[in-house]
Write a protein that holds these residues in place. Sequence first.
Motif, PDB file in Angstrom:
ATOM      1  N   ILE A   5      -0.521  -3.472   5.518  1.00 52.43           N
ATOM      2  CA  ILE A   5      -0.793  -2.053   5.681  1.00 52.43           C
ATOM      3  C   ILE A   5       0.320  -1.279   4.986  1.00 52.43           C
ATOM      4  O   ILE A   5       1.481  -1.374   5.364  1.00 52.43           O
ATOM      5  CB  ILE A   5      -0.835  -1.636   7.172  1.00 52.43           C
ATOM      6  CG1 ILE A   5      -1.564  -2.681   8.034  1.00 52.43           C
ATOM      7  CG2 ILE A   5      -1.410  -0.239   7.317  1.00 52.43           C
ATOM      8  CD1 ILE A   5      -2.965  -3.008   7.621  1.00 52.43           C
ATOM      9  N   LEU A   8       2.588   3.877   5.220  1.00 50.03           N
ATOM     10  CA  LEU A   8       2.686   4.321   6.599  1.00 50.03           C
ATOM     11  C   LEU A   8       3.765   5.384   6.751  1.00 50.03           C
ATOM     12  O   LEU A   8       4.799   5.334   6.077  1.00 50.03           O
ATOM     13  CB  LEU A   8       3.027   3.139   7.515  1.00 50.03           C
ATOM     14  CG  LEU A   8       1.962   2.056   7.624  1.00 50.03           C
ATOM     15  CD1 LEU A   8       2.498   0.875   8.424  1.00 50.03           C
ATOM     16  CD2 LEU A   8       0.700   2.617   8.261  1.00 50.03           C
ATOM     17  N   LEU A  12       6.010   6.203  12.662  1.00 48.89           N
ATOM     18  CA  LEU A  12       5.070   5.369  13.410  1.00 48.89           C
ATOM     19  C   LEU A  12       5.761   4.159  14.024  1.00 48.89           C
ATOM     20  O   LEU A  12       6.702   3.610  13.460  1.00 48.89           O
ATOM     21  CB  LEU A  12       3.942   4.881  12.499  1.00 48.89           C
ATOM     22  CG  LEU A  12       2.970   5.936  11.997  1.00 48.89           C
ATOM     23  CD1 LEU A  12       2.014   5.324  10.984  1.00 48.89           C
ATOM     24  CD2 LEU A  12       2.201   6.538  13.154  1.00 48.89           C
ATOM     25  N   ASP A  14       5.023   0.274  16.286  1.00 52.60           N
ATOM     26  CA  ASP A  14       4.090  -0.846  16.339  1.00 52.60           C
ATOM     27  C   ASP A  14       2.859  -0.513  17.178  1.00 52.60           C
ATOM     28  O   ASP A  14       1.742  -0.877  16.829  1.00 52.60           O
ATOM     29  CB  ASP A  14       4.777  -2.083  16.919  1.00 52.60           C
ATOM     30  CG  ASP A  14       5.897  -2.616  16.041  1.00 52.60           C
ATOM     31  OD1 ASP A  14       6.014  -2.203  14.866  1.00 52.60           O
ATOM     32  OD2 ASP A  14       6.667  -3.462  16.536  1.00 52.60           O
ATOM     33  N   ASP A  16       1.446   2.385  17.644  1.00 47.28           N
ATOM     34  CA  ASP A  16       0.563   3.293  16.900  1.00 47.28           C
ATOM     35  C   ASP A  16      -0.335   2.496  15.946  1.00 47.28           C
ATOM     36  O   ASP A  16      -1.526   2.767  15.826  1.00 47.28           O
ATOM     37  CB  ASP A  16       1.378   4.306  16.088  1.00 47.28           C
ATOM     38  CG  ASP A  16       2.239   5.197  16.955  1.00 47.28           C
ATOM     39  OD1 ASP A  16       1.736   5.706  17.970  1.00 47.28           O
ATOM     40  OD2 ASP A  16       3.421   5.375  16.604  1.00 47.28           O
ATOM     41  N   LEU A  17       0.252   1.519  15.290  1.00 48.45           N
ATOM     42  CA  LEU A  17      -0.488   0.678  14.354  1.00 48.45           C
ATOM     43  C   LEU A  17      -1.516  -0.165  15.112  1.00 48.45           C
ATOM     44  O   LEU A  17      -2.672  -0.268  14.709  1.00 48.45           O
ATOM     45  CB  LEU A  17       0.493  -0.217  13.585  1.00 48.45           C
ATOM     46  CG  LEU A  17       0.003  -0.893  12.328  1.00 48.45           C
ATOM     47  CD1 LEU A  17      -0.542   0.103  11.316  1.00 48.45           C
ATOM     48  CD2 LEU A  17       1.121  -1.707  11.709  1.00 48.45           C
ATOM     49  N   ALA A  30       0.570  -6.401  15.764  1.00 50.50           N
ATOM     50  CA  ALA A  30       0.776  -5.313  14.807  1.00 50.50           C
ATOM     51  C   ALA A  30       2.275  -5.052  14.727  1.00 50.50           C
ATOM     52  O   ALA A  30       2.928  -4.866  15.752  1.00 50.50           O
ATOM     53  CB  ALA A  30       0.041  -4.059  15.253  1.00 50.50           C
ATOM     54  N   ILE A  32       5.382  -3.088  12.277  1.00 54.88           N
ATOM     55  CA  ILE A  32       5.889  -2.305  11.153  1.00 54.88           C
ATOM     56  C   ILE A  32       7.204  -2.937  10.714  1.00 54.88           C
ATOM     57  O   ILE A  32       8.061  -3.254  11.547  1.00 54.88           O
ATOM     58  CB  ILE A  32       6.076  -0.829  11.548  1.00 54.88           C
ATOM     59  CG1 ILE A  32       4.700  -0.211  11.816  1.00 54.88           C
ATOM     60  CG2 ILE A  32       6.833  -0.068  10.469  1.00 54.88           C
ATOM     61  CD1 ILE A  32       4.726   1.213  12.292  1.00 54.88           C
ATOM     62  N   VAL A  47      -0.821  -6.405  10.228  1.00 49.43           N
ATOM     63  CA  VAL A  47      -1.660  -6.490  11.418  1.00 49.43           C
ATOM     64  C   VAL A  47      -2.409  -7.805  11.344  1.00 49.43           C
ATOM     65  O   VAL A  47      -2.992  -8.134  10.313  1.00 49.43           O
ATOM     66  CB  VAL A  47      -2.652  -5.310  11.500  1.00 49.43           C
ATOM     67  CG1 VAL A  47      -3.630  -5.497  12.640  1.00 49.43           C
ATOM     68  CG2 VAL A  47      -1.908  -3.990  11.630  1.00 49.43           C
ATOM     69  N   MET A  72      -3.687   5.330   4.708  1.00 51.64           N
ATOM     70  CA  MET A  72      -3.232   3.939   4.746  1.00 51.64           C
ATOM     71  C   MET A  72      -3.836   3.133   3.604  1.00 51.64           C
ATOM     72  O   MET A  72      -4.957   3.385   3.177  1.00 51.64           O
ATOM     73  CB  MET A  72      -3.673   3.269   6.055  1.00 51.64           C
ATOM     74  CG  MET A  72      -3.011   3.778   7.269  1.00 51.64           C
ATOM     75  SD  MET A  72      -3.528   2.813   8.716  1.00 51.64           S
ATOM     76  CE  MET A  72      -5.184   3.444   8.973  1.00 51.64           C
TER      77      MET A  72
END
Length: 93
Positions: A5, A8, A12, A14, A16-17, A30, A32, A47, A72
């Motif tokens: 992904i 981003l 944000l 994790d 949120d993702l 998920a 980041i 993810v 995204m």
Amino acid sequence: MRLFIGNLGFALGDSDLHEAFAEAGAVVRAEIVRDRLDGRSRGFGFVEMATEEAANAALSLLNGKELAGRPMRVEVATSQRRPFDRAGFEARH
């Protein structure tokens, strides 16, 4: 199936993702990617979806969709390359 992904927002987390991708199917993980030194987001993440069907749904539903004001980029993740480990290399030779 693991998805990359990109693009981003830096604020944000994790969760949120995870929440964004849960609409496409079951999310296993998920995350980041964060800078090792200061812990700030690097603007991309990964993810892992529970099934290939969920991953395909995420690709079609979420690629280009805005999350926190940014579109995204969702792609199937390729294998990771490890950075060159000089100490390990020298120890083997």
